[in-house]
Design a protein around this motif. Structure first.
Motif, PDB file in Angstrom:
ATOM      1  N   ARG A   1       2.404   9.625  -5.907  1.00  0.00           N
ATOM      2  CA  ARG A   1       3.140  10.864  -5.638  1.00  0.00           C
ATOM      3  C   ARG A   1       4.198  11.113  -6.705  1.00  0.00           C
ATOM      4  NH1 ARG A   1       7.226  11.816  -0.665  1.00  0.00           N
ATOM      5  NH2 ARG A   1       7.930  13.861  -1.319  1.00  0.00           N
ATOM      6  N   TYR A   2       4.915  10.080  -7.074  1.00  0.00           N
ATOM      7  CA  TYR A   2       5.942  10.218  -8.099  1.00  0.00           C
ATOM      8  C   TYR A   2       5.319  10.620  -9.440  1.00  0.00           C
ATOM      9  CZ  TYR A   2       9.699   9.072 -11.301  1.00  0.00           C
ATOM     10  OH  TYR A   2      10.644   9.132 -12.279  1.00  0.00           O
ATOM     11  N   PHE A   3       4.169  10.027  -9.764  1.00  0.00           N
ATOM     12  CA  PHE A   3       3.490  10.366 -11.022  1.00  0.00           C
ATOM     13  C   PHE A   3       3.129  11.844 -11.062  1.00  0.00           C
ATOM     14  CE2 PHE A   3      -0.463  10.996 -13.364  1.00  0.00           C
ATOM     15  CZ  PHE A   3      -0.070  10.565 -14.630  1.00  0.00           C
ATOM     16  N   PHE A   4       2.541  12.352  -9.970  1.00  0.00           N
ATOM     17  CA  PHE A   4       2.156  13.756  -9.959  1.00  0.00           C
ATOM     18  C   PHE A   4       3.366  14.691  -9.915  1.00  0.00           C
ATOM     19  CE2 PHE A   4      -2.081  12.241  -8.612  1.00  0.00           C
ATOM     20  CZ  PHE A   4      -2.795  12.864  -9.631  1.00  0.00           C
ATOM     21  N   GLU A   5       4.421  14.274  -9.242  1.00  0.00           N
ATOM     22  CA  GLU A   5       5.631  15.094  -9.249  1.00  0.00           C
ATOM     23  C   GLU A   5       6.263  15.116 -10.633  1.00  0.00           C
ATOM     24  OE1 GLU A   5       8.202  13.605  -6.238  1.00  0.00           O
ATOM     25  OE2 GLU A   5       7.117  14.610  -4.621  1.00  0.00           O
ATOM     26  N   ARG A   6       6.173  14.015 -11.311  1.00  0.00           N
ATOM     27  CA  ARG A   6       6.799  13.901 -12.629  1.00  0.00           C
ATOM     28  C   ARG A   6       5.990  14.617 -13.716  1.00  0.00           C
ATOM     29  NH1 ARG A   6      11.575  12.634 -14.912  1.00  0.00           N
ATOM     30  NH2 ARG A   6      11.277  11.590 -16.871  1.00  0.00           N
ATOM     31  N   HIS A   7       4.663  14.476 -13.676  1.00  0.00           N
ATOM     32  CA  HIS A   7       3.842  14.975 -14.771  1.00  0.00           C
ATOM     33  C   HIS A   7       2.969  16.173 -14.398  1.00  0.00           C
ATOM     34  CE1 HIS A   7       4.943  11.528 -17.198  1.00  0.00           C
ATOM     35  NE2 HIS A   7       4.640  10.749 -16.182  1.00  0.00           N
ATOM     36  N   GLY A   8       2.582  16.297 -13.160  1.00  0.00           N
ATOM     37  CA  GLY A   8       1.619  17.319 -12.788  1.00  0.00           C
ATOM     38  C   GLY A   8       2.204  18.669 -12.459  1.00  0.00           C
ATOM     39  N   PHE A   9       3.445  18.716 -12.048  1.00  0.00           N
ATOM     40  CA  PHE A   9       4.016  19.971 -11.603  1.00  0.00           C
ATOM     41  C   PHE A   9       4.646  20.776 -12.741  1.00  0.00           C
ATOM     42  CE2 PHE A   9       4.503  17.817  -7.308  1.00  0.00           C
ATOM     43  CZ  PHE A   9       3.294  18.306  -6.884  1.00  0.00           C
ATOM     44  N   TYR A  10       4.535  20.292 -13.951  1.00  0.00           N
ATOM     45  CA  TYR A  10       5.076  21.025 -15.090  1.00  0.00           C
ATOM     46  C   TYR A  10       4.011  21.869 -15.785  1.00  0.00           C
ATOM     47  CZ  TYR A  10       9.259  18.207 -14.657  1.00  0.00           C
ATOM     48  OH  TYR A  10      10.383  17.622 -14.197  1.00  0.00           O
ATOM     49  N   VAL A  11       2.843  21.991 -15.163  1.00  0.00           N
ATOM     50  CA  VAL A  11       1.742  22.718 -15.797  1.00  0.00           C
ATOM     51  C   VAL A  11       2.112  24.179 -16.000  1.00  0.00           C
ATOM     52  CG1 VAL A  11      -0.636  23.485 -15.497  1.00  0.00           C
ATOM     53  CG2 VAL A  11       0.001  21.145 -14.916  1.00  0.00           C
TER      54      VAL A  11
ATOM     55  N   MET B   1       0.824  -1.192   0.000  1.00  0.00           N
ATOM     56  CA  MET B   1       0.000   0.000   0.000  1.00  0.00           C
ATOM     57  C   MET B   1       0.870   1.259   0.000  1.00  0.00           C
ATOM     58  SD  MET B   1      -3.026   0.960  -0.066  1.00  0.00           S
ATOM     59  CE  MET B   1      -4.102   2.272   0.310  1.00  0.00           C
ATOM     60  N   ARG B   2       1.962   1.190   0.743  1.00  0.00           N
ATOM     61  CA  ARG B   2       2.837   2.350   0.842  1.00  0.00           C
ATOM     62  C   ARG B   2       3.509   2.656  -0.495  1.00  0.00           C
ATOM     63  NH1 ARG B   2       5.129   4.513   5.785  1.00  0.00           N
ATOM     64  NH2 ARG B   2       6.727   5.987   5.185  1.00  0.00           N
ATOM     65  N   SER B   3       3.904   1.632  -1.223  1.00  0.00           N
ATOM     66  CA  SER B   3       4.542   1.875  -2.515  1.00  0.00           C
ATOM     67  C   SER B   3       3.532   2.415  -3.526  1.00  0.00           C
ATOM     68  CB  SER B   3       5.186   0.596  -3.045  1.00  0.00           C
ATOM     69  OG  SER B   3       4.189  -0.366  -3.327  1.00  0.00           O
ATOM     70  N   PHE B   4       2.250   2.046  -3.387  1.00  0.00           N
ATOM     71  CA  PHE B   4       1.211   2.580  -4.263  1.00  0.00           C
ATOM     72  C   PHE B   4       1.082   4.089  -4.081  1.00  0.00           C
ATOM     73  CE2 PHE B   4      -3.323   3.642  -4.880  1.00  0.00           C
ATOM     74  CZ  PHE B   4      -3.392   3.399  -6.240  1.00  0.00           C
ATOM     75  N   ILE B   5       1.113   4.534  -2.843  1.00  0.00           N
ATOM     76  CA  ILE B   5       1.034   5.969  -2.563  1.00  0.00           C
ATOM     77  C   ILE B   5       2.270   6.684  -3.113  1.00  0.00           C
ATOM     78  CG2 ILE B   5       0.979   7.682  -0.716  1.00  0.00           C
ATOM     79  CD1 ILE B   5      -0.724   5.673   0.871  1.00  0.00           C
TER      80      ILE B   5
END
Length: 76
Positions: free
Chosen positions: A9-19, A1-5
């Motif tokens: 988090r990694y996905f949003f840091e990688r793709h979401g913060f470049y908006v 469960m912890r690795s899923f979170i």
């Protein structure tokens, strides 16, 4: 469960913060200016909602004071 979170988090840091930087590149601006615009816009919208809430609360209180039903003449 912890690795899923952490994966989320990694996905949003990688793709979401470049908006803001991608939007700034498209508009030909600096990313800092776009970020500041979003920050100021969020404060403005929250502030407008709070002011609207205060106006409605004052109006309802005033309405209750003006339209109070009196049961007799001696309630004045």
């Amino acid at each position: 469960m912890r690795s899923f979170i952490y994966n989320i988090r990694y996905f949003f840091e990688r793709h979401g913060f470049y908006v803001s930087s991608r939007l700034a590149d498209k508009l030909g601006m600096r990313a800092k200016s776009v970020r500041l615009f979003f920050i100021y816009a969020s404060f403005f919208t929250v502030g407008i909602g709070f002011v609207f809430y205060l106006i409605l609360a004052f109006w309802l209180k005033l309405k209750d004071l003006v339209y109070t039903k009196r049961t007799s003449v001696f309630d004045l």
